[in-house]
Design a protein around this motif. Structure first.
Motif, PDB file in Angstrom:
ATOM      1  N   ARG A 155      -6.218   0.367  -5.737  1.00  0.00           N
ATOM      2  CA  ARG A 155      -7.371   0.387  -6.812  1.00  0.00           C
ATOM      3  C   ARG A 155      -6.803   0.970  -8.208  1.00  0.00           C
ATOM      4  O   ARG A 155      -7.014   0.357  -9.212  1.00  0.00           O
ATOM      5  N   GLU A 156      -5.762   1.836  -8.221  1.00  0.00           N
ATOM      6  CA  GLU A 156      -5.327   2.475  -9.380  1.00  0.00           C
ATOM      7  C   GLU A 156      -4.368   1.596 -10.030  1.00  0.00           C
ATOM      8  O   GLU A 156      -4.386   1.384 -11.288  1.00  0.00           O
ATOM      9  N   ASN A 157      -3.375   1.248  -9.261  1.00  0.00           N
ATOM     10  CA  ASN A 157      -2.341   0.438  -9.627  1.00  0.00           C
ATOM     11  C   ASN A 157      -1.710  -0.415  -8.709  1.00  0.00           C
ATOM     12  O   ASN A 157      -0.888   0.025  -7.779  1.00  0.00           O
ATOM     13  N   ARG A 199      -6.270   6.097   1.764  1.00  0.00           N
ATOM     14  CA  ARG A 199      -5.114   6.212   0.785  1.00  0.00           C
ATOM     15  C   ARG A 199      -4.744   5.124   0.221  1.00  0.00           C
ATOM     16  O   ARG A 199      -4.460   4.674  -1.210  1.00  0.00           O
ATOM     17  N   ALA A 200      -4.464   3.970   0.959  1.00  0.00           N
ATOM     18  CA  ALA A 200      -4.048   2.793   0.654  1.00  0.00           C
ATOM     19  C   ALA A 200      -4.803   2.078  -0.415  1.00  0.00           C
ATOM     20  O   ALA A 200      -4.412   1.464  -1.514  1.00  0.00           O
ATOM     21  N   SER A 255       5.293  -0.501  -4.863  1.00  0.00           N
ATOM     22  CA  SER A 255       6.755   0.183  -4.933  1.00  0.00           C
ATOM     23  C   SER A 255       6.485   1.302  -3.937  1.00  0.00           C
ATOM     24  O   SER A 255       7.658   1.787  -3.568  1.00  0.00           O
ATOM     25  N   MET A 256       5.408   1.808  -3.598  1.00  0.00           N
ATOM     26  CA  MET A 256       5.215   2.803  -2.366  1.00  0.00           C
ATOM     27  C   MET A 256       5.396   2.191  -1.171  1.00  0.00           C
ATOM     28  O   MET A 256       5.248   2.782  -0.094  1.00  0.00           O
TER      29      MET A 256
END
Length: 360
Positions: free
Chosen positions: A196-198, A190-191, A204-205
């Motif tokens: 990869r996406e942003n 998941r990380a 921020s997460m």
């Protein structure tokens, strides 16, 4: 209730399918000819290399054009260990650990970069690796390369050497794919996806893009070292040519064609890396490079997600065709209504109908 039953039946079907494939793989080397066994062994070798590349590029979205360097490094470490009498388990661990440490050191410097900069760093690995392997002839055999035999079948196994090599590659490849599957389906996977996406959203997460990229690159390097171990088990020889940059580009193309961000796509990519050159060389050796470029372009245009997405695309097209109305069976339409009647209030509509009946 039906959904629970469907899930249970799908799980049972999946288990049966996995068991059937496992039995088939265990029996295959005993009945297949030597050439077929050697081909399957090479597919396993490069499937592990493509799998490592897929983790850092497909799942994490980072550029890595130097995966073949870690394959060659693992092969050289394996040859050195075998020729110096190391235990084979120690040799395998050394090939993975040394490749992982070198990958970690490269990642610590390269992971802070992005785009073209990290691409240049990874390109430099095979470019530097070839002359380095030629100079360190005490360890690598220089330009002549180095050989090591450790995968000949022992007497107690009553197997031929090609069968014994098949089982070695099958064991390591199955373990590598199981580890990769658990990795990408867990919190690290998941990380990887968030980075990869942003990267800003990942930060921020609470997900560190830097540590995540370092982890992905290190894992890819370990898989590269394992692939190098398997390469020497299959070929029993390595040379500076193993590290050439052209092989690294071919691995990237195999990953894209098989399917980026897909475990199964890595296996397809390994099969592509081995089978397509064999087929094209049998037809015309000069046709190999052109055919590989044409296949890559065709997959990029027709199946951007790789060959692994082909069944999903076929199902989508079939479903779309089945829901399309047949020719000549146009949908029934309601009879046309008078604009006056359509727009008039209900009471006025009744009056108009009464008038029409009275006049008739």
């Amino acid at each position: 209730m039906s959904s629970v039953t469907s899930l249970r039946s799908n799980r049972i079907l999946r288990i049966v399918l996995i068991a059937a494939v496992a039995i088939l793989l265990l029996v295959a080397p005993l009945v297949l000819p030597v050439f077929a066994n050697q081909t399957l062994v090479r597919i396993g070798v490069y499937a592990v290399a493509v799998l490592g590349l897929n983790i850092v590029m497909g799942y994490t979205g980072q550029v890595n054009l130097g995966q073949i360097f870690f394959v060659g490094l693992g092969a050289y470490v394996t040859a050195y260990g075998v020729n110096h009498g190391w235990n084979i388990v120690v040799v395998f661990a050394a090939a993975c650990v040394i490749a992982g440490i070198v990958g970690l050191l490269v990642a610590l410097a390269a992971a802070r970069l992005g785009g073209l900069a990290i691409a240049m760093v990874t390109i430099a690995l095979p470019i530097v690796g070839v002359p380095l392997a030629k100079r360190l002839d005490e360890f690598t055999g220089g330009s002549q390369g180095i050989s090591a035999r450790f995968s000949d079948a022992p007497d107690w196994s009553r197997l031929y050497s090609d069968q014994w090599q098949f089982y070695i590659v099958l064991l390591v490849t199955a373990a590598a794919f199981l580890v990769a599957r658990n990795l990408v389906r867990g919190k690290y996977g998941r990380a990887f996806g968030v980075v990869r996406e942003n990267e800003a959203v990942a930060a921020s997460m609470g997900v560190s893009p830097y540590r995540t990229k370092v982890l992905a690159f290190t894992v890819a390097s370990i898989f590269g070292g394992a692939s190098g171990f398997l390469y020497l088990a299959a070929v029993q020889y390595t040379s500076p040519e193993t590290l050439s940059f052209g092989h690294s580009i071919s691995l990237v193309a195999a990953m894209v064609i098989g399917g980026a961000g897909s475990i199964a796509g890595s296996l397809i990519g390994g099969a592509y890396y081995v089978l397509v050159p064999q087929l094209t060389n049998a037809i015309d050796p000069s046709f190999t490079t052109a055919s590989q470029g044409a296949i890559l372009l065709a997959v990029l245009f027709l199946l951007p997600e790789g060959l692994v997405s082909l069944p999903r695309v076929v199902r989508r097209l079939t479903r779309r065709r089945s829901t399309r109305p047949a020719p000549g069976n146009s949908p029934q339409t309601a009879p046309a209504r008078s604009p006056v009647t359509e727009a008039a209030p209900e009471g006025l509509q009744k009056t108009e109908r009464g008038k029409i009946g009275h006049e008739g």
